[in-house]
Motif scaffolding. Structure first.
Motif, short mmCIF file in Angstrom:
data_model
loop_
_atom_site.label_atom_id
_atom_site.label_comp_id
_atom_site.label_asym_id
_atom_site.label_seq_id
_atom_site.Cartn_x
_atom_site.Cartn_y
_atom_site.Cartn_z
N LEU A 1 -5.82 -19.61 -23.48
CA LEU A 1 -6.78 -18.76 -22.78
C LEU A 1 -6.25 -18.34 -21.41
O LEU A 1 -6.34 -17.17 -21.04
CB LEU A 1 -8.12 -19.49 -22.67
CG LEU A 1 -9.33 -18.73 -22.17
CD1 LEU A 1 -9.56 -17.44 -22.94
CD2 LEU A 1 -10.58 -19.61 -22.28
N VAL A 2 -5.66 -19.26 -20.68
CA VAL A 2 -5.09 -18.95 -19.37
C VAL A 2 -3.96 -17.93 -19.51
O VAL A 2 -3.88 -16.95 -18.77
CB VAL A 2 -4.59 -20.24 -18.66
CG1 VAL A 2 -3.70 -19.90 -17.47
CG2 VAL A 2 -5.78 -21.08 -18.21
N GLU A 3 -3.08 -18.16 -20.48
CA GLU A 3 -1.94 -17.26 -20.66
C GLU A 3 -2.35 -15.91 -21.24
O GLU A 3 -1.72 -14.90 -20.96
CB GLU A 3 -0.87 -17.93 -21.52
CG GLU A 3 -0.19 -19.07 -20.79
CD GLU A 3 0.90 -19.76 -21.58
OE1 GLU A 3 0.94 -19.62 -22.83
OE2 GLU A 3 1.74 -20.44 -20.95
N GLY A 4 -3.42 -15.90 -22.02
CA GLY A 4 -3.88 -14.65 -22.63
C GLY A 4 -4.72 -13.80 -21.69
O GLY A 4 -4.92 -12.61 -21.94
N ALA A 5 -5.21 -14.40 -20.62
CA ALA A 5 -6.04 -13.68 -19.65
C ALA A 5 -5.54 -13.97 -18.24
O ALA A 5 -6.22 -14.60 -17.42
CB ALA A 5 -7.50 -14.12 -19.81
N PRO A 6 -4.32 -13.50 -17.92
CA PRO A 6 -3.76 -13.80 -16.61
C PRO A 6 -4.62 -13.27 -15.47
O PRO A 6 -5.10 -12.14 -15.50
CB PRO A 6 -2.38 -13.12 -16.63
CG PRO A 6 -2.38 -12.21 -17.80
CD PRO A 6 -3.47 -12.65 -18.73
N GLY A 7 -4.86 -14.13 -14.48
CA GLY A 7 -5.66 -13.76 -13.32
C GLY A 7 -7.15 -13.75 -13.56
O GLY A 7 -7.92 -13.43 -12.66
N HIS B 1 1.02 -22.94 -13.97
CA HIS B 1 0.31 -21.71 -13.62
C HIS B 1 -0.29 -21.81 -12.22
O HIS B 1 -0.54 -22.91 -11.72
CB HIS B 1 -0.77 -21.40 -14.66
CG HIS B 1 -0.20 -20.96 -15.96
ND1 HIS B 1 0.04 -19.64 -16.25
CD2 HIS B 1 0.23 -21.65 -17.05
CE1 HIS B 1 0.57 -19.54 -17.46
NE2 HIS B 1 0.70 -20.75 -17.96
N ASP B 2 -0.52 -20.67 -11.62
CA ASP B 2 -1.01 -20.61 -10.24
C ASP B 2 -2.53 -20.71 -10.20
O ASP B 2 -3.21 -19.73 -9.90
CB ASP B 2 -0.52 -19.32 -9.58
CG ASP B 2 -0.84 -19.27 -8.10
OD1 ASP B 2 -0.95 -20.35 -7.48
OD2 ASP B 2 -0.99 -18.16 -7.56
#
Length: 165
Positions: free
Chosen positions: A91-97, A141-142
């Protein structure tokens, strides 16, 4: 925007809907789970655990990514739930920011992988090697990646827990 992803193998339950929903000031919960999205019985059970007035979406991971990336949700405060760190990472990688933080809360109690391969990080968090790898990648990730079971419990950085392995 997803203000927080909580990794909790129970998904929707009282503490999540009442305490965390209030703490995060959210009106909506997004359950990002392939099994729950495909199993009408589990979906119905999760809906029963959600109090009136709180919007609940149950989506598979790919559809949850679409929800997170939908510009109509940019001004919404969404609380997302997954039952694995791997799903939170997707989910984090698929929806950056689009994700504010990740809370690795209660994980691994129902994991059916080989018990001898699990690593106990702290109370309530037991990870197999694949989940350890996903947690390490998530910490790159940031965004804040913490362990906090209850709203009044202290936050512990997951990277600090992983460093002890």
């Amino acid at each position: 925007m997803i203000v927080q992803i909580r990794v909790d193998d129970r998904l929707v339950h009282g503490q999540v809907t009442l305490m965390w929903g209030k703490e995060l000031n959210t009106k909506g919960i997004l359950v990002a789970n392939d099994h729950a999205a495909d199993d009408s019985t589990q979906a119905a059970t999760l809906k029963m655990a959600c109090p009136q007035g709180l919007k609940l979406l149950i989506r598979n991971i790919d559809d949850a990514i679409k929800v997170a990336n939908d510009p109509r949700g940019d001004d919404m405060r969404i609380f997302a739930l997954t039952d694995t760190i791997s799903d939170a990472l997707r989910l984090v990688e698929g929806a950056p920011g689009k994700v504010g933080s990740v809370n690795v809360a209660n994980v691994g109690r129902f994991d059916r992988s080989d018990d001898s391969k699990k690593v106990l990080l702290t109370t309530g968090v037991t990870l197999n090697p694949d989940e350890v790898a996903a947690a390490r990648k998530l910490c790159e990730h940031d965004l804040p990646v913490v362990h906090q079971v209850g709203v009044t419990d202290p936050k512990t950085k997951v990277s600090d827990l992983l460093a002890k392995l």
